[in-house]
Design a protein around this motif. Structure first.
Motif, PDB file in Angstrom:
ATOM      1  N   SER A  10       1.645   0.538   0.095  1.00  0.00           N
ATOM      2  CA  SER A  10       1.856   1.715   0.927  1.00  0.00           C
ATOM      3  C   SER A  10       3.334   1.826   1.269  1.00  0.00           C
ATOM      4  CB  SER A  10       1.042   1.602   2.220  1.00  0.00           C
ATOM      5  OG  SER A  10       1.351   2.669   3.099  1.00  0.00           O
ATOM      6  N   ASN A  11       3.834   3.048   1.448  1.00  0.00           N
ATOM      7  CA  ASN A  11       5.216   3.215   1.880  1.00  0.00           C
ATOM      8  C   ASN A  11       5.321   3.507   3.371  1.00  0.00           C
ATOM      9  OD1 ASN A  11       4.434   5.858   1.976  1.00  0.00           O
ATOM     10  ND2 ASN A  11       5.938   6.611   0.513  1.00  0.00           N
ATOM     11  N   ASP A  12       4.216   3.327   4.104  1.00  0.00           N
ATOM     12  CA  ASP A  12       4.192   3.497   5.562  1.00  0.00           C
ATOM     13  C   ASP A  12       4.427   2.136   6.222  1.00  0.00           C
ATOM     14  OD1 ASP A  12       3.753   4.082   8.199  1.00  0.00           O
ATOM     15  OD2 ASP A  12       1.704   4.799   7.930  1.00  0.00           O
ATOM     16  N   PRO A  13       5.528   1.963   6.963  1.00  0.00           N
ATOM     17  CA  PRO A  13       5.824   0.669   7.582  1.00  0.00           C
ATOM     18  C   PRO A  13       4.749   0.179   8.552  1.00  0.00           C
ATOM     19  CG  PRO A  13       7.723   2.127   7.736  1.00  0.00           C
ATOM     20  CD  PRO A  13       6.582   2.942   7.195  1.00  0.00           C
ATOM     21  N   ARG A  14       3.886   1.053   9.035  1.00  0.00           N
ATOM     22  CA  ARG A  14       2.818   0.635   9.951  1.00  0.00           C
ATOM     23  C   ARG A  14       1.629   0.011   9.222  1.00  0.00           C
ATOM     24  NH1 ARG A  14       1.370   5.968  12.737  1.00  0.00           N
ATOM     25  NH2 ARG A  14       1.569   6.602  10.574  1.00  0.00           N
ATOM     26  N   ARG A  36       3.166  10.897 -10.974  1.00  0.00           N
ATOM     27  CA  ARG A  36       3.254  11.499  -9.643  1.00  0.00           C
ATOM     28  C   ARG A  36       4.430  10.924  -8.869  1.00  0.00           C
ATOM     29  NH1 ARG A  36      -0.024  15.876  -8.714  1.00  0.00           N
ATOM     30  NH2 ARG A  36      -1.937  15.594  -9.857  1.00  0.00           N
ATOM     31  N   HIS A  37       5.061  11.778  -8.044  1.00  0.00           N
ATOM     32  CA  HIS A  37       6.201  11.354  -7.238  1.00  0.00           C
ATOM     33  C   HIS A  37       5.930  11.533  -5.748  1.00  0.00           C
ATOM     34  CE1 HIS A  37       8.553  10.992 -10.884  1.00  0.00           C
ATOM     35  NE2 HIS A  37       8.041  12.167 -11.259  1.00  0.00           N
ATOM     36  N   ASN A  38       4.726  11.969  -5.381  1.00  0.00           N
ATOM     37  CA  ASN A  38       4.405  12.212  -3.975  1.00  0.00           C
ATOM     38  C   ASN A  38       3.317  11.269  -3.456  1.00  0.00           C
ATOM     39  OD1 ASN A  38       2.329  13.347  -5.491  1.00  0.00           O
ATOM     40  ND2 ASN A  38       2.060  15.090  -4.138  1.00  0.00           N
ATOM     41  N   VAL A  39       3.184  10.093  -4.065  1.00  0.00           N
ATOM     42  CA  VAL A  39       2.142   9.139  -3.667  1.00  0.00           C
ATOM     43  C   VAL A  39       2.619   8.345  -2.457  1.00  0.00           C
ATOM     44  CG1 VAL A  39       0.816   7.130  -4.399  1.00  0.00           C
ATOM     45  CG2 VAL A  39       1.210   8.996  -5.985  1.00  0.00           C
ATOM     46  N   GLU A  40       1.832   8.348  -1.387  1.00  0.00           N
ATOM     47  CA  GLU A  40       2.138   7.601  -0.174  1.00  0.00           C
ATOM     48  C   GLU A  40       1.535   6.195  -0.220  1.00  0.00           C
ATOM     49  OE1 GLU A  40       3.942   8.779   2.500  1.00  0.00           O
ATOM     50  OE2 GLU A  40       4.356  10.595   1.356  1.00  0.00           O
ATOM     51  N   GLU A  41       0.381   6.048  -0.869  1.00  0.00           N
ATOM     52  CA  GLU A  41      -0.315   4.763  -0.956  1.00  0.00           C
ATOM     53  C   GLU A  41      -1.219   4.806  -2.180  1.00  0.00           C
ATOM     54  OE1 GLU A  41      -3.117   1.902   1.895  1.00  0.00           O
ATOM     55  OE2 GLU A  41      -2.623   3.919   2.544  1.00  0.00           O
ATOM     56  N   TYR A  42      -1.438   3.640  -2.797  1.00  0.00           N
ATOM     57  CA  TYR A  42      -2.337   3.589  -3.944  1.00  0.00           C
ATOM     58  C   TYR A  42      -3.133   2.297  -3.935  1.00  0.00           C
ATOM     59  CZ  TYR A  42       0.706   0.207  -6.279  1.00  0.00           C
ATOM     60  OH  TYR A  42       1.426  -0.909  -6.589  1.00  0.00           O
ATOM     61  N   CYS A  43      -4.256   2.295  -4.655  1.00  0.00           N
ATOM     62  CA  CYS A  43      -5.065   1.098  -4.879  1.00  0.00           C
ATOM     63  C   CYS A  43      -5.599   1.185  -6.308  1.00  0.00           C
ATOM     64  CB  CYS A  43      -6.202   0.992  -3.878  1.00  0.00           C
ATOM     65  SG  CYS A  43      -7.162  -0.531  -4.081  1.00  0.00           S
ATOM     66  N   ARG A  50      -3.255   8.124  -2.284  1.00  0.00           N
ATOM     67  CA  ARG A  50      -3.120   8.992  -1.114  1.00  0.00           C
ATOM     68  C   ARG A  50      -1.790   9.714  -1.298  1.00  0.00           C
ATOM     69  NH1 ARG A  50      -5.936   9.200   3.334  1.00  0.00           N
ATOM     70  NH2 ARG A  50      -6.915   7.193   2.976  1.00  0.00           N
ATOM     71  N   MET A  51      -1.871  11.053  -1.444  1.00  0.00           N
ATOM     72  CA  MET A  51      -0.688  11.860  -1.749  1.00  0.00           C
ATOM     73  C   MET A  51      -0.360  12.796  -0.598  1.00  0.00           C
ATOM     74  SD  MET A  51      -1.431  12.857  -5.706  1.00  0.00           S
ATOM     75  CE  MET A  51      -3.086  13.460  -5.437  1.00  0.00           C
ATOM     76  N   ALA A  52       0.924  13.055  -0.424  1.00  0.00           N
ATOM     77  CA  ALA A  52       1.375  14.016   0.575  1.00  0.00           C
ATOM     78  C   ALA A  52       0.929  15.412   0.161  1.00  0.00           C
ATOM     79  CB  ALA A  52       2.887  13.965   0.711  1.00  0.00           C
ATOM     80  N   VAL A  53       0.530  16.208   1.150  1.00  0.00           N
ATOM     81  CA  VAL A  53       0.066  17.574   0.908  1.00  0.00           C
ATOM     82  C   VAL A  53       1.102  18.528   1.485  1.00  0.00           C
ATOM     83  CG1 VAL A  53      -1.788  19.237   1.314  1.00  0.00           C
ATOM     84  CG2 VAL A  53      -2.320  16.814   1.080  1.00  0.00           C
ATOM     85  N   GLY A  54       1.923  19.077   0.633  1.00  0.00           N
ATOM     86  CA  GLY A  54       2.949  20.025   1.072  1.00  0.00           C
ATOM     87  C   GLY A  54       3.936  19.388   2.036  1.00  0.00           C
ATOM     88  N   LYS A  55       4.422  20.210   2.957  1.00  0.00           N
ATOM     89  CA  LYS A  55       5.397  19.737   3.950  1.00  0.00           C
ATOM     90  C   LYS A  55       4.776  19.618   5.331  1.00  0.00           C
ATOM     91  CE  LYS A  55       9.318  21.599   1.486  1.00  0.00           C
ATOM     92  NZ  LYS A  55      10.514  22.418   1.518  1.00  0.00           N
ATOM     93  N   ALA A  56       3.453  19.752   5.421  1.00  0.00           N
ATOM     94  CA  ALA A  56       2.767  19.688   6.704  1.00  0.00           C
ATOM     95  C   ALA A  56       2.819  18.281   7.282  1.00  0.00           C
ATOM     96  CB  ALA A  56       1.314  20.122   6.536  1.00  0.00           C
ATOM     97  N   LEU A  57       2.923  18.196   8.611  1.00  0.00           N
ATOM     98  CA  LEU A  57       2.955  16.915   9.305  1.00  0.00           C
ATOM     99  C   LEU A  57       1.773  16.814  10.245  1.00  0.00           C
ATOM    100  CD1 LEU A  57       6.744  16.846  10.272  1.00  0.00           C
ATOM    101  CD2 LEU A  57       5.654  15.792   8.283  1.00  0.00           C
ATOM    102  N   PRO A  63       3.570  12.682   7.206  1.00  0.00           N
ATOM    103  CA  PRO A  63       3.087  13.700   6.256  1.00  0.00           C
ATOM    104  C   PRO A  63       1.555  13.719   6.196  1.00  0.00           C
ATOM    105  CG  PRO A  63       4.623  12.175   5.195  1.00  0.00           C
ATOM    106  CD  PRO A  63       4.372  11.661   6.565  1.00  0.00           C
ATOM    107  N   MET A  64       0.994  14.913   6.089  1.00  0.00           N
ATOM    108  CA  MET A  64      -0.447  15.054   5.884  1.00  0.00           C
ATOM    109  C   MET A  64      -0.744  14.544   4.482  1.00  0.00           C
ATOM    110  SD  MET A  64      -1.888  16.475   8.564  1.00  0.00           S
ATOM    111  CE  MET A  64      -3.324  17.355   8.062  1.00  0.00           C
ATOM    112  N   THR A  65      -1.823  13.780   4.338  1.00  0.00           N
ATOM    113  CA  THR A  65      -2.152  13.209   3.039  1.00  0.00           C
ATOM    114  C   THR A  65      -3.579  13.542   2.636  1.00  0.00           C
ATOM    115  OG1 THR A  65      -2.846  11.112   4.030  1.00  0.00           O
ATOM    116  CG2 THR A  65      -0.544  11.283   3.323  1.00  0.00           C
ATOM    117  N   MET A  66      -3.805  13.434   1.329  1.00  0.00           N
ATOM    118  CA  MET A  66      -5.124  13.664   0.761  1.00  0.00           C
ATOM    119  C   MET A  66      -5.423  12.489  -0.168  1.00  0.00           C
ATOM    120  SD  MET A  66      -6.302  16.802  -1.691  1.00  0.00           S
ATOM    121  CE  MET A  66      -5.102  16.407  -2.928  1.00  0.00           C
TER     122      MET A  66
END
Length: 89
Positions: A10-14, A36-43, A50-57, A63-66
């Motif tokens: 994951s690229n989320d420090p939490r 893909r270049h918008n992946v926030e986390e993978y397994c 888990r990919m970022a969805v647009g610029k929504a927070l 970032p909002m993820t899907m």
């Protein structure tokens, strides 16, 4: 370091799956045959990203993820030992 990326990252420090040293090397992700270049986390073993969805927070400013299921491939963008080297110029 190994040349095999971890099963989950994951690229989320939490997150407990965050690893700054691995992220500095750069991770390439191919999901269902598309790079893909918008992946926030993978397994890899569970087959999801888990990919970022647009610029929504969300309400915490993250970032909002899907989460999407499919075939996940991961690789390092830089070889072991090259990350963190100073660029002269």
């Amino acid at each position: 370091m190994s040349d095999t990326p971890p099963d989950r990252l994951s690229n989320d420090p939490r997150s407990k799956f965050y690893d700054e040293a691995l992220l500095e090397r750069g991770i390439g992700i191919r999901f269902n045959g598309i790079e893909r270049h918008n992946v926030e986390e993978y397994c890899i073993s569970e087959g999801w990203v888990r990919m970022a969805v647009g610029k929504a927070l969300d309400r915490r400013g993250q970032p909002m993820t899907m989460k999407s299921r499919g075939t996940v491939e991961a690789w390092f963008l830089t070889p072991a030992g090259d990350a963190g080297d100073a660029v002269e110029g």
